[in-house]
Design an enzyme around this catalytic site. Structure first.
Site, PDB file in Angstrom:
ATOM      1  N   SER A  86       0.843  -1.198   0.000  1.00 34.53           N
ATOM      2  CA  SER A  86       0.000   0.000   0.000  1.00 34.53           C
ATOM      3  C   SER A  86       0.877   1.247   0.000  1.00 34.53           C
ATOM      4  O   SER A  86       2.030   1.216   0.445  1.00 34.53           O
ATOM      5  CB  SER A  86      -0.915   0.013   1.223  1.00 34.53           C
ATOM      6  OG  SER A  86      -0.192   0.397   2.371  1.00 34.53           O
ATOM      7  N   LYS A 156       0.480   0.281  15.684  1.00 30.08           N
ATOM      8  CA  LYS A 156      -0.850  -0.139  16.134  1.00 30.08           C
ATOM      9  C   LYS A 156      -1.355  -1.390  15.441  1.00 30.08           C
ATOM     10  O   LYS A 156      -2.286  -2.019  15.908  1.00 30.08           O
ATOM     11  CB  LYS A 156      -1.854   1.011  16.069  1.00 30.08           C
ATOM     12  CG  LYS A 156      -2.549   1.259  14.786  1.00 30.08           C
ATOM     13  CD  LYS A 156      -3.800   2.103  15.053  1.00 30.08           C
ATOM     14  CE  LYS A 156      -4.358   2.654  13.771  1.00 30.08           C
ATOM     15  NZ  LYS A 156      -5.645   3.321  13.979  1.00 30.08           N
ATOM     16  N   ASP A 157      -0.720  -1.774  14.335  1.00 28.23           N
ATOM     17  CA  ASP A 157      -1.111  -3.013  13.667  1.00 28.23           C
ATOM     18  C   ASP A 157      -0.355  -4.234  14.188  1.00 28.23           C
ATOM     19  O   ASP A 157      -0.626  -5.352  13.758  1.00 28.23           O
ATOM     20  CB  ASP A 157      -0.887  -2.885  12.155  1.00 28.23           C
ATOM     21  CG  ASP A 157      -1.813  -1.849  11.523  1.00 28.23           C
ATOM     22  OD1 ASP A 157      -2.932  -1.674  12.044  1.00 28.23           O
ATOM     23  OD2 ASP A 157      -1.411  -1.211  10.528  1.00 28.23           O
ATOM     24  N   SER A 205     -13.584   1.115  12.761  1.00 27.80           N
ATOM     25  CA  SER A 205     -12.949   0.962  14.059  1.00 27.80           C
ATOM     26  C   SER A 205     -14.019   0.953  15.148  1.00 27.80           C
ATOM     27  O   SER A 205     -14.757   1.919  15.316  1.00 27.80           O
ATOM     28  CB  SER A 205     -11.970   2.118  14.276  1.00 27.80           C
ATOM     29  OG  SER A 205     -11.751   2.317  15.648  1.00 27.80           O
ATOM     30  N   ARG A 207     -13.506   1.050  18.211  1.00 29.14           N
ATOM     31  CA  ARG A 207     -13.062   2.040  19.194  1.00 29.14           C
ATOM     32  C   ARG A 207     -13.579   3.442  18.843  1.00 29.14           C
ATOM     33  O   ARG A 207     -14.125   4.146  19.698  1.00 29.14           O
ATOM     34  CB  ARG A 207     -11.522   2.028  19.213  1.00 29.14           C
ATOM     35  CG  ARG A 207     -10.857   3.130  19.990  1.00 29.14           C
ATOM     36  CD  ARG A 207      -9.352   3.111  19.759  1.00 29.14           C
ATOM     37  NE  ARG A 207      -8.995   3.384  18.367  1.00 29.14           N
ATOM     38  CZ  ARG A 207      -8.919   4.587  17.827  1.00 29.14           C
ATOM     39  NH1 ARG A 207      -9.157   5.654  18.561  1.00 29.14           N
ATOM     40  NH2 ARG A 207      -8.597   4.748  16.561  1.00 29.14           N
ATOM     41  N   ARG A 208     -13.419   3.823  17.583  1.00 27.01           N
ATOM     42  CA  ARG A 208     -13.889   5.157  17.178  1.00 27.01           C
ATOM     43  C   ARG A 208     -15.408   5.232  17.252  1.00 27.01           C
ATOM     44  O   ARG A 208     -15.963   6.188  17.793  1.00 27.01           O
ATOM     45  CB  ARG A 208     -13.444   5.454  15.738  1.00 27.01           C
ATOM     46  CG  ARG A 208     -11.948   5.694  15.625  1.00 27.01           C
ATOM     47  CD  ARG A 208     -11.487   5.755  14.168  1.00 27.01           C
ATOM     48  NE  ARG A 208     -10.042   5.944  14.113  1.00 27.01           N
ATOM     49  CZ  ARG A 208      -9.268   5.498  13.131  1.00 27.01           C
ATOM     50  NH1 ARG A 208      -9.792   4.832  12.122  1.00 27.01           N
ATOM     51  NH2 ARG A 208      -7.969   5.710  13.159  1.00 27.01           N
ATOM     52  N   ARG A 225     -14.010   0.177   4.437  1.00 27.59           N
ATOM     53  CA  ARG A 225     -12.748  -0.561   4.421  1.00 27.59           C
ATOM     54  C   ARG A 225     -11.889  -0.133   3.238  1.00 27.59           C
ATOM     55  O   ARG A 225     -12.298   0.679   2.415  1.00 27.59           O
ATOM     56  CB  ARG A 225     -13.017  -2.082   4.350  1.00 27.59           C
ATOM     57  CG  ARG A 225     -13.168  -2.723   5.709  1.00 27.59           C
ATOM     58  CD  ARG A 225     -11.822  -3.050   6.346  1.00 27.59           C
ATOM     59  NE  ARG A 225     -11.144  -4.179   5.720  1.00 27.59           N
ATOM     60  CZ  ARG A 225      -9.830  -4.287   5.617  1.00 27.59           C
ATOM     61  NH1 ARG A 225      -9.057  -3.312   6.051  1.00 27.59           N
ATOM     62  NH2 ARG A 225      -9.274  -5.336   5.066  1.00 27.59           N
ATOM     63  N   GLY A 226     -10.730  -0.692   3.177  1.00 29.16           N
ATOM     64  CA  GLY A 226      -9.821  -0.383   2.081  1.00 29.16           C
ATOM     65  C   GLY A 226      -8.676   0.469   2.594  1.00 29.16           C
ATOM     66  O   GLY A 226      -8.718   0.960   3.717  1.00 29.16           O
ATOM     67  N   ARG A 231     -10.442   4.671   0.650  1.00 30.31           N
ATOM     68  CA  ARG A 231     -11.433   5.299   1.534  1.00 30.31           C
ATOM     69  C   ARG A 231     -11.743   6.735   1.117  1.00 30.31           C
ATOM     70  O   ARG A 231     -12.886   7.155   1.105  1.00 30.31           O
ATOM     71  CB  ARG A 231     -10.929   5.291   2.974  1.00 30.31           C
ATOM     72  CG  ARG A 231     -10.958   3.911   3.551  1.00 30.31           C
ATOM     73  CD  ARG A 231     -10.606   3.945   5.009  1.00 30.31           C
ATOM     74  NE  ARG A 231     -10.284   2.601   5.429  1.00 30.31           N
ATOM     75  CZ  ARG A 231     -10.352   2.180   6.668  1.00 30.31           C
ATOM     76  NH1 ARG A 231     -10.712   3.000   7.623  1.00 30.31           N
ATOM     77  NH2 ARG A 231     -10.052   0.943   6.961  1.00 30.31           N
ATOM     78  N   CYS A 319      -6.621  -5.867  17.778  1.00 31.36           N
ATOM     79  CA  CYS A 319      -6.956  -4.645  17.062  1.00 31.36           C
ATOM     80  C   CYS A 319      -8.459  -4.519  16.893  1.00 31.36           C
ATOM     81  O   CYS A 319      -8.959  -3.547  16.362  1.00 31.36           O
ATOM     82  CB  CYS A 319      -6.247  -4.594  15.711  1.00 31.36           C
ATOM     83  SG  CYS A 319      -6.767  -5.903  14.595  1.00 31.36           S
TER      84      CYS A 319
END
Ligand code: DPM
Length: 417
Positions: A86, A156-157, A205, A207-208, A225-226, A231, A319
Site C-alpha cells: 500500500s 498499532k497493527d 474501528s 473504538r472510534r 474498508r480499504g 477510503r 486490534c
C-alpha cells in the site's frame, strides 16, 4: 583474555568482528566487542560456534544473509526492508530507509514489497476478520526465511504478543496519535457537532464508533474498508458518507493534511494503542540489525507505547476491541489513561494512573529483556519496567471494575453482526 563466543557478526563499515561472548574468567556476558585483526579472533577465544562461516569476506557470502562486494573487495551485508504494497506502507518504509541512510551512509538497503491477507480482503471490516496478524504474517514469514532483515509497520497493527523469534527493534518518534475527521467536500466548514442529524460517518474501528456514538448521538456510523486511497475515493466520489474518521498520522504521511477538518482530542475520542508510531520488526537473534535499528528508538515514544501495549495485552485485546488510551510524559512522569467501551459506547470504564520513569531511579533489570515485544537496550530498563507495570496495573484496575464483561459482550455482538 579467553572466552566463549556466542555469536560473531560483521556490520557494514566494520573492520573486525562484533562478538557476543562470555569470558571464562568472570562469566559476565559481553556484547559486541569489536576485534580488529582477524588473527586475534581465533587466538584469543575458544570458539564454540561455527564461526568459520564468518571468518573471511569470501566465506561471509556463504552465510545466511545477502551480501554485496564493493570495488575494494569489501563484503557488506545488504539490509533488505520488507513492506506491504500500500502507498502508506511504502511511504513509511521509505521514511525509515532515509533515516537509516543518514545514520549509516555506507549501508546497502533494498526494499522488498509484498501484499498481505489484510491487503487482499478489502471488503470485510477489520474488526470482523479478527486475525491479529493480518498485515504482518507474510512479512514475518519472509523475515524468518531471511528474505528480508527488517519490516516497517504501524505500531498499532502489531499484536501485543509477537510470535517467537521476532521483536520490535525500533519505535520511532510518534506523529500525532489522534484521530481526524475528513469531510465530504459538500460538508466543508462543518464539524461532527454541526453535521445534520442522521449524517453517516465512515469508520470500521469499533473504538472510534463506540466513543463517537456516545459523544455525538445525532450521527450514524457505517463500516468503510480499504486502504487510505480507497477510503478517500469512497468518501469523495459517492454520497454514502458525510465524513470519515482516520488517524491524523496516516493522513499526514500521505500528504493529505489539508483534508483534515478536525482533530479529535481525548474528550471526543481517545486513540488506539500505538497509534501514530512506526515500528521496525526484526529477528530477535539478529544482533547486528537490532543494534543498527536501535538508534531509531525515541525514548519517550518507547515508554508511552510500552505502557499502552501492556495495558492492551493485560485486557487480552487485539486490534478489534473497543479499547482506547491517552498517554503523556512530563517531568519524567508517564501518565496513562485507558478505557474500554461497549459497541454503542453506552457502557464504559475509564481510569488513569501515572508512574515515574526517571532514569535516575536505578532499578536495573536484565538488559536483554523484551517489554511487550519491544527490545530497547538504549532506553533505561527501569523506565521500561515502570511503563510496563503501569499498563498492567491500570488494566487490573479496569478488570476489577468489570472491564472483561464489557469487552466479552462487545466481542460477541461484533461477531454476530
Ligand atoms: C487498527 C485499527 C485501524 C487500523 C483500529 C483502530 C483502523 C481501522 C478502520 C488496529 N489498524 O484504530 O481502532 O478505521 O477501519 C491503520 C491506520 C494506520 C495504521 C489507518 C487509520 C495509520 C496510522 C498509524 C488501520 N493502521 O487508523 O486511519 O500509523 O497509526
Amino acid at each position: 583474555m579467553s572466552g566463549e563466543v556466542l555469536n560473531a557478526q560483521h556490520m557494514p563499515g566494520d573492520r573486525g568482528w562484533r562478538l557476543e561472548s562470555k569470558t571464562l574468567q568472570g562469566n559476565t556476558p559481553h556484547r559486541h566487542i569489536i576485534v580488529e585483526p582477524e588473527e586475534e579472533l581465533s587466538s584469543s577465544f575458544t570458539l564454540t560456534r561455527k564461526i568459520s562461516l564468518f571468518k573471511s569476506p569470501e566465506r561471509m557470502e556463504e552465510g545466511p544473509y545477502k551480501c554485496v562486494r564493493d570495488g575494494n573487495g569489501t563484503v557488506n551485508r545488504v539490509i533488505r526492508m520488507g513492506t506491504r504494497k500500500s502507498q502508506l506502507a511504502r511511504i513509511q518504509t521509505d521514511y525509515v530507509a532515509e533515516k537509516l541512510k543518514t545514520l549509516y551512509p555506507d549501508v546497502h538497503l533494498e526494499i522488498v514489497a509484498m501484499s498481505t491477507i489484510g491487503d487482499k480482503i478489502l471488503d470485510t471490516a477489520l474488526s470482523k476478520i479478527g486475525e491479529k496478524s493480518l498485515f504482518t504474517k507474510e512479512l514475518e514469514n519472509a523475515l524468518e526465511r531471511n528474505e528480508v532483515d527488517l519490516v516497517v509497520h504501524s505500531l498499532k497493527d502489531l499484536p501485543t504478543t509477537l510470535p517467537n523469534g521476532f521483536t520490535i527493534g525500533a519505535v520511532l518518534q510518534r506523529e500525532s496519535p489522534h484521530d481526524a475527521v475528513v469531510l465530504h467536500p459538500k460538508n466543508s466548514g462543518l464539524t461532527l457537532d454541526t453535521l445534520p442529524d442522521g449524517s453517516v460517518i465512515g469508520t470500521s474501528s469499533l473504538r472510534r464508533a463506540a466513543q463517537l456514538k456516545k459523544r455525538f448521538p445525532h450521527l450514524e456510523f457505517k463500516d468503510i474498508r480499504g486502504n487510505l486511497n480507497t477510503r478517500l475515493k469512497k468518501l469523495d466520489e459517492k454520497e454514502d458518507y458525510a465524513a470519515i474518521i482516520l488517524a491524523a498520522a496516516g493522513l499526514k504521511r500521505m500528504g493529505w493534511e489539508a483534508r483534515v477538518s478536525q482533530v479529535l482530542g481525548p474528550e471526543d475520542c481517545m486513540y488506539a494503542v500505538g497509534q501514530g508510531a512506526l515500528a521496525v520488526e526484526v529477528r530477535a537473534r539478529d544482533c547486528d540489525i537490532l543494534e543498527m535499528v536501535s538508534t531509531l528508538h525515541h525514548s519517550e515514544t518507547v515508554l508511552r507505547c510500552i505502557a499502552e501495549r501492556a495495558f492492551l495485552r493485560r485486557l487480552e485485546g487485539g486490534c478489534s476491541v473497543p479499547v482506547a488510551v491517552n498517554t503523556e510524559v512530563k517531568d519524567s512522569v508517564l501518565s496513562l489513561t485507558g478505557a474500554v467501551y461497549s459497541l454503542d459506547g453506552a457502557d464504559s470504564l475509564k481510569e488513569a494512573m501515572e508512574t515515574s520513569v526517571d532514569p535516575g531511579n536505578k532499578l536495573e533489570s536484565a538488559a536483554d529483556i523484551q517489554h511487550v515485544g519491544v527490545t530497547a537496550h538504549n532506553v533505561p530498563q527501569c523506565a521500561q519496567v515502570a511503563a510496563e507495570k503501569l499498563g498492567v496495573d491500570l488494566a487490573n484496575l479496569l478488570l476489577s471494575k468489570g472491564a472483561m464483561e464489557i469487552l466479552t459482550t462487545a466481542r460477541k455482538l461484533n461477531d454476530a453482526r
